[in-house]
Design an enzyme around this catalytic site. Sequence first.
Site, PDB file in Angstrom:
ATOM      1  CB  THR A 126     -10.475   4.802  -1.988  1.00 35.00           C
ATOM      2  OG1 THR A 126     -10.223   5.179  -0.629  1.00 35.00           O
ATOM      3  CG2 THR A 126      -9.695   3.538  -2.340  1.00 35.00           C
ATOM      4  CG  HIS A 156      -2.131  -0.769   1.101  1.00 32.08           C
ATOM      5  ND1 HIS A 156      -3.308  -0.273   0.591  1.00 32.08           N
ATOM      6  CD2 HIS A 156      -2.365  -2.058   1.388  1.00 32.08           C
ATOM      7  CE1 HIS A 156      -4.223  -1.222   0.581  1.00 32.08           C
ATOM      8  NE2 HIS A 156      -3.680  -2.319   1.067  1.00 32.08           N
ATOM      9  CE  LYS A 203     -14.331   6.379  -0.054  1.00 27.64           C
ATOM     10  NZ  LYS A 203     -13.716   6.707   1.256  1.00 27.64           N
ATOM     11  CE  LYS A 240      -3.470  10.787   2.761  1.00 26.31           C
ATOM     12  NZ  LYS A 240      -4.236  10.129   1.672  1.00 26.31           N
ATOM     13  CE  LYS A 282      -6.925  13.830  -0.326  1.00 30.07           C
ATOM     14  NZ  LYS A 282      -6.870  12.571  -1.010  1.00 30.07           N
ATOM     15  NE  ARG A 283      -5.199  10.195   9.765  1.00 22.60           N
ATOM     16  CZ  ARG A 283      -4.550   9.277  10.466  1.00 22.60           C
ATOM     17  NH1 ARG A 283      -4.835   7.995  10.308  1.00 22.60           N
ATOM     18  NH2 ARG A 283      -3.638   9.621  11.339  1.00 22.60           N
TER      19      ARG A 283
END
Length: 791
Positions: free
Chosen positions: A637, A340, A641, A533, A527-528
């Site tokens: 992911t 991952h 969505k 990110k 998101k985290r």
Amino acid sequence: MDNVFINKDTFKGAYILSLSHLFNKKIENATLYEKYATLAALVNKQLRTNYELTNEYVVKHNMKKTIYFSMEFLMGRLITSNLMNAGYAQVVKEAFDDFGFDLNEIEHAESDAGLGNGGLGRLAACFLDSAASLSLPLYGNSIRYKKGFFVQRFENDQQKEYPDAWLNKPFYWEERKEDEAIQIPYFGYVKDIKLIDPVWVKAVPYDVKVVGADNNVVTHLRLWSTEKSEWQTYQDNEYLEMVDKISESLYPDDSTEQGKVLRLQQQYLFSAAGIKSAILEHKKLGRDVRDLHKFYTFQVNDTHPTLIIPELMRILMDEENLGYDEAWNIVTQSVAYTNHTILAEALEKWNIKIFRSLLPRIYEIIQEMNRRFKIVLEENQVPVEKVYQMQLIGANNVRMANICIYASFSVNGVAALHTEILKNIELNDFYNLYPDKFNNKTNGITHRRWLIHINPELTSLINNLIGTEWQKDLSLIKKLVAFKDDQKVLDQVKAMKLSKKRQLIQKIYEDTNVRLDENAIFDIQIKRLHEYKRQLLNALNIIHTYLRLKKDPVFKKNFHPQNFIFGAKAAPSYIMAKGIIELINKMSKVINNDVETNHLLKVVFVENYNVTYAEYLFPAADLSEQISTASKEASGTGNMKFMLNGAITIGTMDGANVEIVAEAGIENAVIFGMSAEEVTRRYKENGYKPRKIYDEDVRLQEIFEFIRNLTPNKTHFDFILQNLLTSDYFFVMADFASYVEAQENANKLYQDQKSWWKMSLMNIANAGFFSSDRTIQQYNDDIWHLDYIKL
Ligand SMILES: *Cc1c(COP(=O)(O)O)cnc(C)c1O
């Protein structure tokens, strides 16, 4: 049991009876929670019939199973998804209408099962739903954490963590199976392969039903809880405390290992218990242990369940008396590994001292595996300098990923780009040795939860246009392309989005007292919180936009109002991430309170982002922020969505964004920034000078000044600013100009409403590939080869 959900009246009778039994209440005076609990208990009881029929079918047909080992399953609430999949939703809704109950309201009485940190755990939850819905005998295996992912609150703009005691209320979907408990040994020492004087802990399984959609299949997620063991003769307080701790709480960190004994105890708990219960089941059904791999695939979700590999070796050799080679053949035909991450610091390693003290026999077995692996490397003429890198054990550490790759028959990445990076860069040495093991399985999401459940407005719009077949096979949603120039349809998409925005506006208003503008662009990053990110990049652009609105009237005149929404939890020990949350909170107060601009620009950071909050946020978005440093996001992911609910991606060519763009068409996304290749090249060249970018860009200088003025102490955020100037490992500064331009572009695009809603429709229409049904089908076709349950 007769089906009490067969029709409205039967259900009403059963419900009234049940409410009276459980709470001694009548319809008129039941509390919201009692209404919920009664419904959940009835559904769970009804599901028993199909659960037993499924089990009987699997046993009778001697079916092969996949056990999906994952340290996390981020399930969220289960009531609606179970009602819908079981086909009970309509009857319940009609009955509740008669009672004057609101099913949506009752849903809120359920706590989230938050047994995960983020994407990895949510993926596992989507996979359970998809596998059951495809009639595949797949079973989850994890830990029954008494406390899930922490509850986030903001105090003085800073994140504070509170325990999530979700099990304080009964969890109606689980069933305790005391008689299937497994004894787990820790510590002790080894004498002639025998573990002497271990500390015994009892692992008790709780099985949570997993309901397939419209196929009567009910499988389960097995969650292990620890209790004191009757095998343990000496039980002092320290022992009892240790027992409680092991299944007490989820580690709130999905990237770095803290080297804690407890975490390793957790990993051994669900790995060893899960493997042992599979072997017990296998033998109970009269099958030879030598055939184990013909009846089970153990899918390892990231390296957290790596210990199933040496544990299976241990059982086969020490308890079943097989030779090493015989045992190894079984292991290497039954274990498959999903990688991952490509963040080097996130590759799991365990200090040898800790490892060998907690699991002495397991460590011996890994040493033997390592000895043999080095012979394999030698035979394959792997250069000596690479041998050390590839070994299972380094100077101080046990390397979990190396064990997984060596022992698994399949190693998969989670998006096309990610798998290519694994093969060609990160795991290239392993790929050269075992090219056939490597394969890609691009992640997916269950469209039942992430569209049908959370967006009934869009669901009925689609049903009206192309019928309902797409709900069974999401690839059929492509039929919507035919309507891309149909103005009436595009208006309906817009109306759908407006209604989802209004619902979110209401929720955010209740939660934060900030009222967002329904005509604004909803720009969402959820998101985290992690540096890769790049929530910080988003924040820099917002500040830039704000400052520009203040001083550039032409820009202001041409700017379409935009709401920026964040949701994210930071690991409690991740100082930089927590600083970024505080910065965004402080910045949002300044911006939201400026009457010159707050009709145009607002910023909200929602508290406690979780699955339930996500269900409000994804359908309301116009813009999906997917702005990770290229090469760093394995898949994502959340991006899927958003797409499925009609948002347009503003993002880098990273993870599954690449495939989203390929499916939707590059003209239906807003892409910016350095490519993965460029990022990789820059790391190699080692000549990055973010300070130079700052010195040459007055916009950045003004943004930094704004940030310094956010607090009385102007150095408060210096640790963030200095990091950007001196290191900026994730290239925030390098991508800044390109991102600002992309944002400006997106704002302009939105103002061309006709083309915007066409883009939106094209995203929805081309999201079929991202159903986790497709992902699971590929796992089964290429890796598991399970037969279908036919009920
Ligand atoms: C989908 C989801 C994630 C994963 O989001 P990414 O943007 O892919 O990191 C994390 N948390 C929750 C609650 C989710 O629903």
